[in-house]
Write a protein that holds these residues in place. Sequence first.
Motif, PDB file in Angstrom:
ATOM      1  N   LEU A  21       0.844  -1.185   0.000  1.00  0.00           N
ATOM      2  CA  LEU A  21       0.000   0.000   0.000  1.00  0.00           C
ATOM      3  C   LEU A  21       0.882   1.239   0.000  1.00  0.00           C
ATOM      4  O   LEU A  21       1.647   1.468   0.939  1.00  0.00           O
ATOM      5  CB  LEU A  21      -0.926   0.011   1.219  1.00  0.00           C
ATOM      6  N   ASP A  22       0.776   2.029  -1.052  1.00  0.00           N
ATOM      7  CA  ASP A  22       1.505   3.282  -1.163  1.00  0.00           C
ATOM      8  C   ASP A  22       0.687   4.343  -0.432  1.00  0.00           C
ATOM      9  O   ASP A  22      -0.318   4.827  -0.937  1.00  0.00           O
ATOM     10  CB  ASP A  22       1.687   3.646  -2.640  1.00  0.00           C
ATOM     11  N   ALA A  23       1.114   4.705   0.776  1.00  0.00           N
ATOM     12  CA  ALA A  23       0.411   5.686   1.597  1.00  0.00           C
ATOM     13  C   ALA A  23       1.143   7.011   1.646  1.00  0.00           C
ATOM     14  O   ALA A  23       0.867   7.849   2.498  1.00  0.00           O
ATOM     15  CB  ALA A  23       0.215   5.127   3.010  1.00  0.00           C
ATOM     16  N   ASP A  24       2.072   7.206   0.735  1.00  0.00           N
ATOM     17  CA  ASP A  24       2.815   8.462   0.653  1.00  0.00           C
ATOM     18  C   ASP A  24       2.072   9.364  -0.326  1.00  0.00           C
ATOM     19  O   ASP A  24       2.034   9.088  -1.525  1.00  0.00           O
ATOM     20  CB  ASP A  24       4.244   8.197   0.170  1.00  0.00           C
ATOM     21  N   SER A  25       1.484  10.428   0.201  1.00  0.00           N
ATOM     22  CA  SER A  25       0.613  11.278  -0.615  1.00  0.00           C
ATOM     23  C   SER A  25       1.354  12.116  -1.649  1.00  0.00           C
ATOM     24  O   SER A  25       0.721  12.704  -2.521  1.00  0.00           O
ATOM     25  CB  SER A  25      -0.206  12.193   0.298  1.00  0.00           C
ATOM     26  N   THR A  26       2.670  12.186  -1.568  1.00  0.00           N
ATOM     27  CA  THR A  26       3.405  13.048  -2.496  1.00  0.00           C
ATOM     28  C   THR A  26       4.429  12.319  -3.362  1.00  0.00           C
ATOM     29  O   THR A  26       4.713  12.766  -4.470  1.00  0.00           O
ATOM     30  CB  THR A  26       4.127  14.177  -1.730  1.00  0.00           C
ATOM     31  N   ASN A  27       5.001  11.243  -2.897  1.00  0.00           N
ATOM     32  CA  ASN A  27       6.037  10.544  -3.652  1.00  0.00           C
ATOM     33  C   ASN A  27       5.409   9.670  -4.732  1.00  0.00           C
ATOM     34  O   ASN A  27       4.398   9.022  -4.506  1.00  0.00           O
ATOM     35  CB  ASN A  27       6.893   9.700  -2.705  1.00  0.00           C
ATOM     36  N   LEU A  28       6.018   9.643  -5.891  1.00  0.00           N
ATOM     37  CA  LEU A  28       5.497   8.871  -7.017  1.00  0.00           C
ATOM     38  C   LEU A  28       6.471   7.764  -7.406  1.00  0.00           C
ATOM     39  O   LEU A  28       7.649   7.843  -7.106  1.00  0.00           O
ATOM     40  CB  LEU A  28       5.295   9.790  -8.229  1.00  0.00           C
TER      41      LEU A  28
ATOM     42  N   ILE B 280      -2.694   2.228  -4.212  1.00  0.00           N
ATOM     43  CA  ILE B 280      -2.271   3.581  -3.880  1.00  0.00           C
ATOM     44  C   ILE B 280      -3.390   4.237  -3.086  1.00  0.00           C
ATOM     45  O   ILE B 280      -4.522   4.363  -3.587  1.00  0.00           O
ATOM     46  CB  ILE B 280      -1.952   4.389  -5.156  1.00  0.00           C
ATOM     47  N   ALA B 281      -3.093   4.653  -1.858  1.00  0.00           N
ATOM     48  CA  ALA B 281      -4.122   5.254  -1.006  1.00  0.00           C
ATOM     49  C   ALA B 281      -4.617   6.564  -1.602  1.00  0.00           C
ATOM     50  O   ALA B 281      -5.826   6.811  -1.657  1.00  0.00           O
ATOM     51  CB  ALA B 281      -3.588   5.457   0.411  1.00  0.00           C
ATOM     52  N   GLY B 282      -3.703   7.426  -2.047  1.00  0.00           N
ATOM     53  CA  GLY B 282      -4.099   8.695  -2.648  1.00  0.00           C
ATOM     54  C   GLY B 282      -2.890   9.575  -2.860  1.00  0.00           C
ATOM     55  O   GLY B 282      -1.861   9.390  -2.209  1.00  0.00           O
ATOM     56  N   LYS B 283      -3.022  10.543  -3.735  1.00  0.00           N
ATOM     57  CA  LYS B 283      -1.927  11.465  -4.030  1.00  0.00           C
ATOM     58  C   LYS B 283      -2.459  12.891  -4.039  1.00  0.00           C
ATOM     59  O   LYS B 283      -3.544  13.150  -4.561  1.00  0.00           O
ATOM     60  CB  LYS B 283      -1.292  11.171  -5.397  1.00  0.00           C
ATOM     61  N   ILE B 284      -1.690  13.801  -3.455  1.00  0.00           N
ATOM     62  CA  ILE B 284      -2.010  15.221  -3.561  1.00  0.00           C
ATOM     63  C   ILE B 284      -0.801  16.014  -4.047  1.00  0.00           C
ATOM     64  O   ILE B 284      -0.875  17.217  -4.213  1.00  0.00           O
ATOM     65  CB  ILE B 284      -2.528  15.817  -2.234  1.00  0.00           C
TER      66      ILE B 284
ATOM     67  N   SER C 240      -6.079   5.834  -7.574  1.00  0.00           N
ATOM     68  CA  SER C 240      -5.992   5.786  -6.110  1.00  0.00           C
ATOM     69  C   SER C 240      -7.287   5.296  -5.459  1.00  0.00           C
ATOM     70  O   SER C 240      -8.385   5.478  -5.984  1.00  0.00           O
ATOM     71  CB  SER C 240      -5.630   7.164  -5.551  1.00  0.00           C
ATOM     72  N   LEU C 241      -7.122   4.709  -4.291  1.00  0.00           N
ATOM     73  CA  LEU C 241      -8.280   4.278  -3.501  1.00  0.00           C
ATOM     74  C   LEU C 241      -9.091   5.471  -3.018  1.00  0.00           C
ATOM     75  O   LEU C 241     -10.286   5.345  -2.760  1.00  0.00           O
ATOM     76  CB  LEU C 241      -7.820   3.433  -2.311  1.00  0.00           C
TER      77      LEU C 241
END
Length: 185
Positions: A59-66, A130-134, A80-81
């Motif tokens: 689970l990618d929980a890092d909202s900024t790293n790609l 991926i939890a989410g990205k901002i 993203s989830l």
Amino acid sequence: MEITATIQKKKESRKKVEGQKSLSGKRIGIFGKGGSGKSTCAVLLAKGLSNEGYHVCLLDADSTNLGLEKALGINRTPVSLLEYFGGMVFSGGAVTCPVDDPTRLPGAEISIDSLPTQYYGQDDAITLLIAGKIGDQGPGAGCDGPISKITRDLHVTIGGQPTVTVIDFKAGFEDIARGAITSLD
């Protein structure tokens, strides 16, 4: 001969009485400061667990790293989830911040078998969510608390079997204050 027998005994002792491996259903979080190798560690741990025969969800929980999908050799970035659950409450969506609303996220127990394929990526043995990205919105774009809520509440199965979920958290320890640590093993 003796070494092989010892290794086999260790592997057998890790299995539960029901025949399930001892780490099945566990959630393992990787925390640390920026640039410390969290993502590398998460990918290597996921691959190691997969090599041991576990169903693994990263689970990618890092909202900024790609780019975690590239480290796994997955050719596309999953949606993203956060989108799956309807978006952030701040922009009219359904996912709230766990600090403001500590209730559990409805529907956060997911079977990969019934999840639409755009929401996950897979290599041979590891499922990436991926939890989410901002980050694409720039620095200070908003609160990523709803991403922490998804991270805290998500439980994943594959083929009816629990996965070992390895969670790659963002830099720092903010997610701990948001309760994400309460669901880790």
